[in-house]
Design an enzyme around this catalytic site. Structure first.
Site, short mmCIF file in Angstrom:
data_model
loop_
_atom_site.label_atom_id
_atom_site.label_comp_id
_atom_site.label_asym_id
_atom_site.label_seq_id
_atom_site.Cartn_x
_atom_site.Cartn_y
_atom_site.Cartn_z
CB SER A 1 -73.42 -87.43 6.49
OG SER A 1 -73.71 -88.42 5.72
CE LYS A 2 -72.17 -91.49 14.02
NZ LYS A 2 -72.83 -90.98 15.44
NE ARG A 3 -77.34 -90.31 6.53
CZ ARG A 3 -77.65 -89.30 5.76
NH1 ARG A 3 -77.94 -89.46 4.61
NH2 ARG A 3 -77.67 -88.27 6.29
#
Ligand code: GLU
Length: 491
Positions: free
Chosen positions: A261-263
């Site tokens: 994910s972006k995280r």
């Protein structure tokens, strides 16, 4: 007249269908670098057979649509060189390539299902459907819409959801990546084909589009595999042939467990390009997320990828996204570039301090850092000291693993001895190398001590290219001036 059978080769060509693959993103925004992997795989499969690669926007979920996402997707594909042969902005024989503009088609095929008794209007409210779900839960049963089919459904009209009437059965099918798969009838269910807003669901629309756009192989992410039996049921109800299916496993975050994910720091493709990653390196990296050619080879040119890629060699378990690998691959591509080409590419990445430097000087600097440069945006960090005197930073020797063990007076003596020798130098790399070696002998110091102190004095940076090379580019005047500055700071 006697007619003969067509020659064998004609029959062969007629039976061979053109390979047609597609990338079918929903314009819902951020597309991380891994998200474009299915596009790359589909592009490779098309290119290796002289087939066609198609872009299609699946925009039937209007609530999730993000403004600008379409332009962004197109820009990302173009920037990576994944050019498509048909698509929303360029048209093609099966235009339009945007689902919301194809509602007539879906309606036509929906009517076919209704006529065959394989679809029904579902007038139940969301609350009623919730009650049904609760009922299944209280009976400890998995919820299946087909267990709760409404009786006497009205004629379907726009504004009312249309639901598929499934015919549950067991399935066996071949997935080009996952191999032979099978499921029991319990997973086949009635699902919504057309929503109350008149737009089709992905589940319905993609099947019609893939048919009408003559897609020969669907390459898509793992999130759709659970629905595959429903799709197989729908193909049968529509009496249409299905394309091949290739399900690509998830890309996992750096921990190798959760979906990327972006995280996890995985940036958008365009962000990587803005930071000075090379399209070929990105393509190489993305292809290697879950694919290899069975050897140890890690660097593949685009042409090699086209020749060697195969869906059968895509791994069945998730591929881990490791940004360090991307840095390594990009560094490799940077090292391979001829200096002139690299110089052109980094034009916008120089530190502001370099604005008055000559091309010749900047090229000298670039040739020194080319070896270590992992992406262009690092350039200021690696080169600023070549263009300006940085302030003396005591932390650099006070926290240095070797230098912190020495008294300040010892550092000063070493630096004075070095200065005395360098003052005699013509500052050619050769002479500097000789002098530095002599200094090692004379002082009895390790390079990690002596060279570090000279490096810190002349660059005020924690790292630099080879010392003799660095000094030669900085030149005598600058180098000695900086040594003097540091000597004053050591007093
Ligand atoms: N529109 C789907 C998505 O963006 C694509 C699935 C497919 O390739 O069929 O996830």
């Amino acid at each position: 007249m006697v007619t003969s059978n067509p020659p064998l080769f004609v029959a062969y060509f007629v039976s061979m269908k053109e390979v047609r693959t597609r990338f079918a993103p929903s314009p819902t925004g951020y597309l991380h670098v891994g998200g474009i992997r299915t596009a790359l795989f589909a592009w490779l499969v098309a290119r290796q057979t002289n087939g066609k690669f198609i872009l299609r926007f699946e925009d039937t979920d209007k609530k999730r649509e993000v403004e600008g996402a379409r332009e962004h997707l197109i820009a990302s594909l173009k920037a990576l060189g994944l050019e498509y042969d048909e698509g929303p902005d360029i048209g093609g024989p099966f235009a339009p390539y945007v689902q919301s503009e194809r509602t007539e088609s879906y309606r036509k095929w929906a009517q076919k299902l209704i006529d065959a008794g394989r679809a029904y209007a579902d007038t139940r409210s969301p609350e009623e459907l919730d009650t049904i779900r609760e009922d299944a839960k209280s009976k400890k049963k998995a919820f299946l819409a087909r267990d709760y089919r409404p009786e006497n459904t009205p004629e379907w009209k726009s504004g009312v959801p249309l639901r598929f009437k499934s015919e549950p059965k067991a399935y066996e099918w071949h997935d080009e990546v996952m191999g032979d798969l099978h499921t029991g009838p319990e997973v086949v269910d009635d699902f919504i084909l057309i929503k109350s807003d008149g737009l089709p669901t992905y589940n319905f629309a993609h099947i019609i589009d893939d048919l009408e756009m003559e897609i020969s192989c669907i390459i898509r992410g793992q999130e759709f595999i659970a629905s595959q039996p429903n799709y197989l049921n729908l193909y049968e109800a529509l009496e249409i042939e299905r394309p091949k299916i290739a399900t690509v496993p998830h890309i996992l975050g750096p921990d190798g467990k959760k979906k990327l994910s972006k995280r996890d720091g995985a940036k958008d493709v365009l962000d990587y390009l803005r930071d000075g990653f090379l399209p070929d390196a990105l393509v190489n990296f993305i292809a290697s997320l879950g694919w290899n050619d069975g050897t140890e080879q890690e660097i593949f040119s685009r042409q090699e990828l086209i020749e060697k890629f195969s869906l059968e060699r895509v791994g069945r378990s998730g591929a881990t996204f490791d940004e360090r690998r991307l840095l390594w691959i990009n560094g490799h591509y940077i090292r391979e570039l001829p200096l002139e080409e690299l110089y052109e590419k980094v034009a916008d990445f120089w530190p502001v301090e370099a604005k008055d430097a000559t091309d010749e000087y900047k090229k000298q600097v670039l040739s020194l850092v080319q070896e270590r440069l992992k992406f262009f945006k690092e350039l200021p960090e690696l080169t600023t000291f070549f263009f300006t005197d940085l302030p003396v930073n005591p932390g650099l020797w006070q926290e240095h693993k070797q230098l912190k063990k020495l008294e300040q007076s010892e550092l000063k003596t070493l630096l004075e001895e070095s200065k005395a020798s360098l003052e005699q130098s013509d500052f050619s790399v050769e002479d500097l190398t000789n002098r530095l070696n002599e200094l090692l002998e004379k002082t009895g110091q390790k390079p990690a001590v002596l060279f570090s102190i000279i490096r810190i004095a002349t660059t005020q940076a924690p790292a630099s290219p080879g010392l003799a090379d660095t000094l030669a580019v900085l030149g005598k005047e600058v180098s000695l001036k900086r040594i003097d500055q540091m000597l004053s700071a050591l007093t």
